[in-house]
Motif scaffolding. Structure first.
Motif, PDB file in Angstrom:
ATOM      1  N   SER A 183       3.698   4.217  -4.259  1.00  0.00           N
ATOM      2  CA  SER A 183       2.696   5.056  -4.664  1.00  0.00           C
ATOM      3  C   SER A 183       2.545   5.168  -6.116  1.00  0.00           C
ATOM      4  O   SER A 183       1.536   5.371  -6.752  1.00  0.00           O
TER       5      SER A 183
ATOM      6  N   LYS B  18       0.318  -1.296  -0.123  1.00  0.00           N
ATOM      7  CA  LYS B  18       0.174  -0.028  -0.355  1.00  0.00           C
ATOM      8  C   LYS B  18       0.833   0.921  -0.187  1.00  0.00           C
ATOM      9  O   LYS B  18       0.537   2.284  -0.354  1.00  0.00           O
TER      10      LYS B  18
ATOM     11  N   LEU C 205      -7.065   2.061   0.435  1.00  0.00           N
ATOM     12  CA  LEU C 205      -6.661   3.086  -0.782  1.00  0.00           C
ATOM     13  C   LEU C 205      -8.065   3.550  -1.467  1.00  0.00           C
ATOM     14  O   LEU C 205      -7.001   5.008  -2.134  1.00  0.00           O
TER      15      LEU C 205
END
Length: 235
Positions: free
Chosen positions: A192, A189, A217
């Protein structure tokens, strides 16, 4: 070349050259490649001598399936200028050989500022290689670790650690990273630049953990389950 030799030698026609899966390159073919100076060269599964490869280091180089006896030519100061390097399924490449390529003689403190894509699928590498990438390839944007059997949750944690440039790297882990578990998703997670997460071959990762990944997310990016444990970023 029988139509117009000058036209056929125009370098603009040879920016991408694919001689993969060919018979051993003759000296005439080698001279022809060098003369045309391609920016992207695919030599995958083509038998080469070390001295031949030494003449062919170019901006984008794919040498899938070649052996270390040939690839040792890449332990050269020329390597820092490569932008794309594909080493998938190369024979005899482990941590020690990757280190020789990444840190050529006389360049121990010089980072590979131009390397943006590195494919290591199928190689027997460990976290020591990942640490080398973090220290010496600050511009790395894409990293392929599929079929690297020693990649674990702690490897993903290392790539996603705070303050590391690999946190902004698009990492491919599928297929073949069978040691990954649900725990790796909490680290994934943090990546990016992740555009696709294909975990269909990871038996220790559950559908429920994938659903939680997408939900967690949702306030940052839109992800969708395209197939079972295949997650795609949509924005």
């Amino acid at each position: 070349m029988t139509v117009c030799k000058a036209w056929s030698c125009d370098k603009r026609l040879w920016t991408h050259l694919d001689v993969s899966r060919c018979s051993p390159l003759s000296n005439q073919a080698l001279a022809g490649i060098i003369k045309r100076l391609p920016t992207s060269l695919d030599l995958s599964w083509t038998p080469l001598a070390k001295r031949q490869l030494n003449c062919l280091l170019t901006g984008e180089l794919r040498v899938t399936g070649l052996s270390w006896s040939c690839l040792s030519a890449m332990a050269s100061p020329t390597l820092p200028y490569l932008r794309v390097l594909d080493l998938r399924w190369c024979e005899g490449l482990k941590d020690a050989q990757i280190k020789e390529i990444i840190i050529p003689p006389g360049h121990e403190t010089q980072p590979h500022r131009s390397m943006v894509t590195l494919r290591l699928s199928g190689l027997d590498i460990s976290e020591s290689t990942l640490r080398l990438l973090q220290r010496h390839m600050p511009q790395l944007e894409r990293l392929d670790l599929a079929h690297c059997k020693d990649i674990t949750d702690s490897s993903v944690a290392l790539l996603a650690a705070a303050g590391t440039h690999t946190r902004n790297t698009d990492v491919c882990l599928y297929p073949g990273c069978s040691e990954l578990t649900d725990g790796c998703l909490s680290y994934l997670k943090r990546l990016s630049s992740l555009t696709m997460l294909d975990l269909r071959g990871c038996k220790s990762i559950s559908r429920r953990a994938c659903d939680a990944f997408i939900s967690d997310l949702s306030h940052v990016a839109l992800y969708c389950m395209m197939e079972e444990k295949l997650i795609q970023r949509l924005d």
